[in-house]
Design a protein around this motif. Structure first.
Motif, PDB file in Angstrom:
ATOM      1  N   GLY A  15      50.083   4.571 -21.368  1.00 32.83           N
ATOM      2  CA  GLY A  15      49.618   5.242 -22.566  1.00 32.83           C
ATOM      3  C   GLY A  15      48.435   6.162 -22.336  1.00 32.83           C
ATOM      4  O   GLY A  15      48.080   6.950 -23.230  1.00 32.83           O
ATOM      5  N   GLY A  16      47.836   6.080 -21.171  1.00 34.46           N
ATOM      6  CA  GLY A  16      46.678   6.899 -20.855  1.00 34.46           C
ATOM      7  C   GLY A  16      47.052   8.274 -20.354  1.00 34.46           C
ATOM      8  O   GLY A  16      48.223   8.662 -20.344  1.00 34.46           O
ATOM      9  N   SER A  17      46.021   9.017 -19.930  1.00 36.24           N
ATOM     10  CA  SER A  17      46.208  10.403 -19.488  1.00 36.24           C
ATOM     11  C   SER A  17      45.515  10.641 -18.162  1.00 36.24           C
ATOM     12  O   SER A  17      44.525   9.977 -17.832  1.00 36.24           O
ATOM     13  CB  SER A  17      45.622  11.365 -20.531  1.00 36.24           C
ATOM     14  N   LEU A  18      46.033  11.587 -17.432  1.00 33.09           N
ATOM     15  CA  LEU A  18      45.415  12.087 -16.210  1.00 33.09           C
ATOM     16  C   LEU A  18      45.675  13.586 -16.138  1.00 33.09           C
ATOM     17  O   LEU A  18      46.677  14.073 -16.664  1.00 33.09           O
ATOM     18  CB  LEU A  18      45.999  11.439 -14.956  1.00 33.09           C
ATOM     19  N   ARG A  19      44.763  14.293 -15.468  1.00 37.31           N
ATOM     20  CA  ARG A  19      44.950  15.716 -15.233  1.00 37.31           C
ATOM     21  C   ARG A  19      44.888  15.981 -13.729  1.00 37.31           C
ATOM     22  O   ARG A  19      43.838  15.768 -13.108  1.00 37.31           O
ATOM     23  CB  ARG A  19      43.877  16.537 -15.935  1.00 37.31           C
ATOM     24  N   LEU A  20      45.998  16.413 -13.188  1.00 30.68           N
ATOM     25  CA  LEU A  20      46.057  16.763 -11.774  1.00 30.68           C
ATOM     26  C   LEU A  20      45.731  18.239 -11.595  1.00 30.68           C
ATOM     27  O   LEU A  20      46.056  19.060 -12.448  1.00 30.68           O
ATOM     28  CB  LEU A  20      47.436  16.482 -11.203  1.00 30.68           C
ATOM     29  N   SER A  21      45.108  18.552 -10.474  1.00 35.84           N
ATOM     30  CA  SER A  21      44.818  19.940 -10.122  1.00 35.84           C
ATOM     31  C   SER A  21      45.353  20.230  -8.734  1.00 35.84           C
ATOM     32  O   SER A  21      45.459  19.325  -7.892  1.00 35.84           O
ATOM     33  CB  SER A  21      43.318  20.201 -10.159  1.00 35.84           C
ATOM     34  N   CYS A  22      45.683  21.499  -8.509  1.00 36.62           N
ATOM     35  CA  CYS A  22      46.136  21.936  -7.193  1.00 36.62           C
ATOM     36  C   CYS A  22      45.462  23.270  -6.907  1.00 36.62           C
ATOM     37  O   CYS A  22      45.723  24.257  -7.602  1.00 36.62           O
ATOM     38  CB  CYS A  22      47.651  22.091  -7.169  1.00 36.62           C
ATOM     39  N   ALA A  23      44.589  23.278  -5.911  1.00 37.13           N
ATOM     40  CA  ALA A  23      43.869  24.488  -5.539  1.00 37.13           C
ATOM     41  C   ALA A  23      44.591  25.190  -4.396  1.00 37.13           C
ATOM     42  O   ALA A  23      44.951  24.561  -3.397  1.00 37.13           O
ATOM     43  CB  ALA A  23      42.441  24.132  -5.121  1.00 37.13           C
ATOM     44  N   ALA A  24      44.794  26.488  -4.569  1.00 39.24           N
ATOM     45  CA  ALA A  24      45.470  27.297  -3.561  1.00 39.24           C
ATOM     46  C   ALA A  24      44.470  28.179  -2.832  1.00 39.24           C
ATOM     47  O   ALA A  24      43.547  28.723  -3.448  1.00 39.24           O
ATOM     48  CB  ALA A  24      46.547  28.156  -4.219  1.00 39.24           C
ATOM     49  N   SER A  25      44.668  28.332  -1.529  1.00 39.81           N
ATOM     50  CA  SER A  25      43.802  29.195  -0.738  1.00 39.81           C
ATOM     51  C   SER A  25      44.617  29.854   0.367  1.00 39.81           C
ATOM     52  O   SER A  25      45.713  29.381   0.719  1.00 39.81           O
ATOM     53  CB  SER A  25      42.649  28.399  -0.109  1.00 39.81           C
ATOM     54  N   GLY A  26      44.096  30.946   0.908  1.00 45.60           N
ATOM     55  CA  GLY A  26      44.746  31.598   2.032  1.00 45.60           C
ATOM     56  C   GLY A  26      45.853  32.554   1.675  1.00 45.60           C
ATOM     57  O   GLY A  26      46.505  33.086   2.575  1.00 45.60           O
TER      58      GLY A  26
END
Length: 127
Positions: A15-26
């Motif tokens: 029932g909870g929440s999470l926020r994933l991130s994906c950083a791009a470089s190059g």
């Protein structure tokens, strides 16, 4: 050649929440369509969500539609996956992926559609 790094995974109650991130470089971020996949132990990697180079076109797996939202922040070369109403069956390692060139998000559902992958971040949902 683009490099991808996921973050934001963790342990959360159902029932909870999470926020994933994906950083791009190059690479030139605006040249890549992006996607999220997940892989649970003993199972194949499966599609979760995809977003076009412009961010205007998105597509979701039926299992997450209405609960997850994919977005991209071109100013920060980052994509996000907002995950709400999490369920134990969402437990998996989550990977972000990049595909060079534009494409409809609904055409980006296969693992072989992507040329670049991150290392993954673990998401565990307890019941």
């Amino acid at each position: 050649q683009v490099q991808l790094a996921e973050s934001g995974g963790g342990l959360v109650q159902a029932g909870g929440s999470l926020r994933l991130s994906c950083a791009a470089s190059g690479g030139t971020f605006s040249n890549y369509a992006m996607g999220w996949f997940r892989q649970a132990p003993g199972l194949e990697r499966e599609f979760v969500a995809a977003i076009s180079v412009t961010g205007l076109d998105t597509y979701y797996a039926d299992s997450v539609k209405g609960r997850f939202t994919i977005s991209r922040d071109s100013g920060k070369n980052t994509i996000h996956l907002q995950m709400n109403s999490l369920k134990p069956e969402d437990t998996a390692v989550y990977y972000c992926a990049a595909k060079g060139g534009s494409a409809l998000a609904m055409k980006l559902r296969g693992v072989s559609d992507y040329g670049y992958w991150g290392q993954g971040t673990q998401v565990t949902v307890s019941s």
